[in-house]
Design a protein around this motif. Sequence first.
Motif, PDB file in Angstrom:
ATOM      1  N   ILE A 153       0.829  -1.209   0.000  1.00 30.67           N
ATOM      2  CA  ILE A 153       0.000   0.000   0.000  1.00 30.67           C
ATOM      3  C   ILE A 153       0.859   1.254   0.000  1.00 30.67           C
ATOM      4  O   ILE A 153       0.614   2.205  -0.747  1.00 30.67           O
ATOM      5  CB  ILE A 153      -0.956  -0.030   1.210  1.00 30.67           C
ATOM      6  CG1 ILE A 153      -1.923  -1.211   1.069  1.00 30.67           C
ATOM      7  CG2 ILE A 153      -1.713   1.279   1.342  1.00 30.67           C
ATOM      8  CD1 ILE A 153      -2.702  -1.521   2.323  1.00 30.67           C
ATOM      9  N   ASP A 154       1.909   1.245   0.801  1.00 32.05           N
ATOM     10  CA  ASP A 154       2.809   2.385   0.893  1.00 32.05           C
ATOM     11  C   ASP A 154       3.531   2.633  -0.423  1.00 32.05           C
ATOM     12  O   ASP A 154       3.632   3.767  -0.900  1.00 32.05           O
ATOM     13  CB  ASP A 154       3.817   2.143   2.016  1.00 32.05           C
ATOM     14  CG  ASP A 154       4.820   3.270   2.159  1.00 32.05           C
ATOM     15  OD1 ASP A 154       4.410   4.379   2.542  1.00 32.05           O
ATOM     16  OD2 ASP A 154       6.009   3.038   1.874  1.00 32.05           O
ATOM     17  N   THR A 155       4.028   1.566  -1.035  1.00 31.24           N
ATOM     18  CA  THR A 155       4.732   1.702  -2.307  1.00 31.24           C
ATOM     19  C   THR A 155       3.822   2.274  -3.381  1.00 31.24           C
ATOM     20  O   THR A 155       4.222   3.155  -4.152  1.00 31.24           O
ATOM     21  CB  THR A 155       5.292   0.337  -2.762  1.00 31.24           C
ATOM     22  OG1 THR A 155       6.213  -0.148  -1.771  1.00 31.24           O
ATOM     23  CG2 THR A 155       6.002   0.445  -4.091  1.00 31.24           C
ATOM     24  N   LEU A 156       2.587   1.771  -3.453  1.00 31.60           N
ATOM     25  CA  LEU A 156       1.648   2.279  -4.452  1.00 31.60           C
ATOM     26  C   LEU A 156       1.363   3.766  -4.236  1.00 31.60           C
ATOM     27  O   LEU A 156       1.299   4.538  -5.207  1.00 31.60           O
ATOM     28  CB  LEU A 156       0.347   1.478  -4.392  1.00 31.60           C
ATOM     29  CG  LEU A 156       0.442   0.045  -4.929  1.00 31.60           C
ATOM     30  CD1 LEU A 156      -0.844  -0.714  -4.641  1.00 31.60           C
ATOM     31  CD2 LEU A 156       0.731   0.051  -6.436  1.00 31.60           C
ATOM     32  N   ALA A 157       1.203   4.160  -2.991  1.00 34.00           N
ATOM     33  CA  ALA A 157       0.933   5.572  -2.716  1.00 34.00           C
ATOM     34  C   ALA A 157       2.087   6.450  -3.174  1.00 34.00           C
ATOM     35  O   ALA A 157       1.881   7.567  -3.668  1.00 34.00           O
ATOM     36  CB  ALA A 157       0.672   5.778  -1.225  1.00 34.00           C
ATOM     37  N   GLN A 158       3.321   5.939  -3.041  1.00 31.58           N
ATOM     38  CA  GLN A 158       4.482   6.722  -3.454  1.00 31.58           C
ATOM     39  C   GLN A 158       4.524   6.985  -4.953  1.00 31.58           C
ATOM     40  O   GLN A 158       5.066   8.002  -5.391  1.00 31.58           O
ATOM     41  CB  GLN A 158       5.758   5.984  -3.048  1.00 31.58           C
ATOM     42  CG  GLN A 158       6.009   5.952  -1.560  1.00 31.58           C
ATOM     43  CD  GLN A 158       7.293   5.225  -1.255  1.00 31.58           C
ATOM     44  OE1 GLN A 158       8.339   5.583  -1.769  1.00 31.58           O
ATOM     45  NE2 GLN A 158       7.225   4.202  -0.435  1.00 31.58           N
ATOM     46  N   VAL A 159       3.963   6.052  -5.736  1.00 33.37           N
ATOM     47  CA  VAL A 159       3.998   6.231  -7.190  1.00 33.37           C
ATOM     48  C   VAL A 159       2.670   6.749  -7.732  1.00 33.37           C
ATOM     49  O   VAL A 159       2.417   6.679  -8.929  1.00 33.37           O
ATOM     50  CB  VAL A 159       4.420   4.925  -7.904  1.00 33.37           C
ATOM     51  CG1 VAL A 159       5.835   4.557  -7.527  1.00 33.37           C
ATOM     52  CG2 VAL A 159       3.463   3.783  -7.595  1.00 33.37           C
ATOM     53  N   GLY A 160       1.812   7.258  -6.852  1.00 31.28           N
ATOM     54  CA  GLY A 160       0.631   7.979  -7.297  1.00 31.28           C
ATOM     55  C   GLY A 160      -0.688   7.257  -7.219  1.00 31.28           C
ATOM     56  O   GLY A 160      -1.717   7.827  -7.585  1.00 31.28           O
ATOM     57  N   VAL A 161      -0.700   6.011  -6.759  1.00 32.55           N
ATOM     58  CA  VAL A 161      -1.974   5.314  -6.562  1.00 32.55           C
ATOM     59  C   VAL A 161      -2.423   5.602  -5.139  1.00 32.55           C
ATOM     60  O   VAL A 161      -2.003   4.950  -4.186  1.00 32.55           O
ATOM     61  CB  VAL A 161      -1.828   3.797  -6.799  1.00 32.55           C
ATOM     62  CG1 VAL A 161      -3.158   3.088  -6.548  1.00 32.55           C
ATOM     63  CG2 VAL A 161      -1.353   3.529  -8.223  1.00 32.55           C
ATOM     64  N   THR A 162      -3.289   6.567  -4.997  1.00 37.07           N
ATOM     65  CA  THR A 162      -3.714   7.004  -3.668  1.00 37.07           C
ATOM     66  C   THR A 162      -5.198   6.759  -3.423  1.00 37.07           C
ATOM     67  O   THR A 162      -5.750   7.248  -2.442  1.00 37.07           O
ATOM     68  CB  THR A 162      -3.392   8.496  -3.461  1.00 37.07           C
ATOM     69  OG1 THR A 162      -4.029   9.262  -4.490  1.00 37.07           O
ATOM     70  CG2 THR A 162      -1.892   8.743  -3.511  1.00 37.07           C
ATOM     71  N   SER A 163      -5.839   6.017  -4.307  1.00 42.31           N
ATOM     72  CA  SER A 163      -7.222   5.593  -4.111  1.00 42.31           C
ATOM     73  C   SER A 163      -7.237   4.075  -4.002  1.00 42.31           C
ATOM     74  O   SER A 163      -6.523   3.390  -4.741  1.00 42.31           O
ATOM     75  CB  SER A 163      -8.107   6.043  -5.269  1.00 42.31           C
ATOM     76  OG  SER A 163      -8.168   7.454  -5.350  1.00 42.31           O
TER      77      SER A 163
END
Length: 406
Positions: A83-93
Motif C-alpha cells: 500500500i505504501d509503495t503504491l501511494a508513493q507512485v501515485g496510486v492514492t485511491s
Amino acid sequence: MCRYESTEFGPTLLGRKANRGNDMSRYSRIWATEIDHLRATTPDHPVLYFSPETLAETARRFREGFPGLVTYAVKANDNPGVIDTLAQVGVTSFDVASPAEIALVREVVPFATLHYNNPVRSIPEIDAAVAAGVASYSIDGFGELEKLKGRVPQGVEVSVRLALPVKGAAYDFGAKFGEPPEGCVDLLRAVVAAGYVPAMTFHPGTQCEDPAAWARYIETCGEISRKAGVPLARLNVGGGFPSDRGTGARLEPIFAEIARAVAGAFGDTQPHLVCEPGRAMVAEAFSLAVRVKAIRGCGSLFLNDGIYGLLAEVPIMGPYGRMRVVAPDGTPRRGAPSPRVLYGPTCDSLDRLPGEVALPADLCEGDVLIFDGMGAYSTATNTRFNGYGAHEIVTVRRGGHRATQS
C-alpha cells in the motif's frame, strides 16, 4: 514506530507494521535478487520475495495506459508495504471491502480516497465506513440501498453493480454479486431519488483476458443509463485484469477496448472512469520460494508449503507453470523435464497441487522451487492449518523474471 529505508524509488515502509501477520518477517536488508538471499541464508521455511520496483513499474503501466482513475483492490494483498509503495507512485485511491481494510489503509496512507465496493454490508460496517470518510459505495439491491439511507450523507457516490453472463474469466463473480440489467434501471433511479451521486460498476471476473468482456458490460451500462434517464457520474470497470500466468499479461488491448467501448456507449456524456486492479497490480511483485522436504520413490515431491498456505489459489486457478528450480547454493537445475506430483506439508491428502508438473530430472531433496508472480491472494488466503503457514517476506530489488540466477 515504523522504520523507513531509502531506495531508488523512495522510502519503503519497513519493520513489523509493514509485515502484519508474518511473524517471521524482517526488512532489515534489501537484497539484489531472490538467489542472493537463498545462497546466503538457506531458509527452511517459505519465503516471499517482494520487489517494490516491480510493483511500481506495474502501477505506472496502469496509470499511463488506463483512461481514468486507477485504484488498488486491497483484498489481493494487504501488506502495508504494498500500500505504501503504491501511494508513493501515485496510486492514492483504494478499493476496500471491510472495516479492517479501511483501517489499514487509513493507517498507512491517511489521505487516501476509499471506495467501498463490497456491495453487502452490515449496519456497523456502514457506520465504520462513514466515520472513516469513505468516498464511494456500491450496491446490488434495494435492501442495501435502504441501509445506506440516513447513514451515508447525501451527495456521496453510490454505484449500482451490474451482473451479466459474460465469459472470459477464470471464475465469475456474477453468481454472488450484481443485479441484472432490468433491476439496475430501477435501482439507479432509486439512487438519484435518495440524493446520491449515481454511478455504475461491474466485475468481469478474475484473470479475464478477453477485452470483449469489458465491452459487453460497458455497452450494457450505457443502455441502462439511457433507459433509466440517469446520466452516470462515474463508471467503475472493476478488476479482473489478468496477471502473467505464463501467457503474458496483455493489458494494453483491454485498456484500448475500454476507451473505445465507453466512447461508443456514452458518446458526449461519457462518465469518468475508474478501475480497481488487485491481482494484475500486485502479482508480479512477489515470488515464492519453497523447499523440497522429501522425494518419494515414485518421484513425487513434498514441499514446505501447499494449498493451505501460500499456494491456496493454485487448485482454483489451474496448473501453474511459472517455476524455477535451484540448488541450495542458487545454481539452476537444468535436467530434462520430468513429471512430478507436488504435495504440501500438512497431514491432509488433499494438500497437493493439481495434475503433474514438469520439473528438472536432476532435482534433489533440499532444492528450492521458485514460483513467480505470487503476489496476489497468497498471504491473503494463508490458513496456518496443521501448524504450517509461517513465512518470511524479504525485499529484493529485482524479482521473478528480472532476477538473475548467476
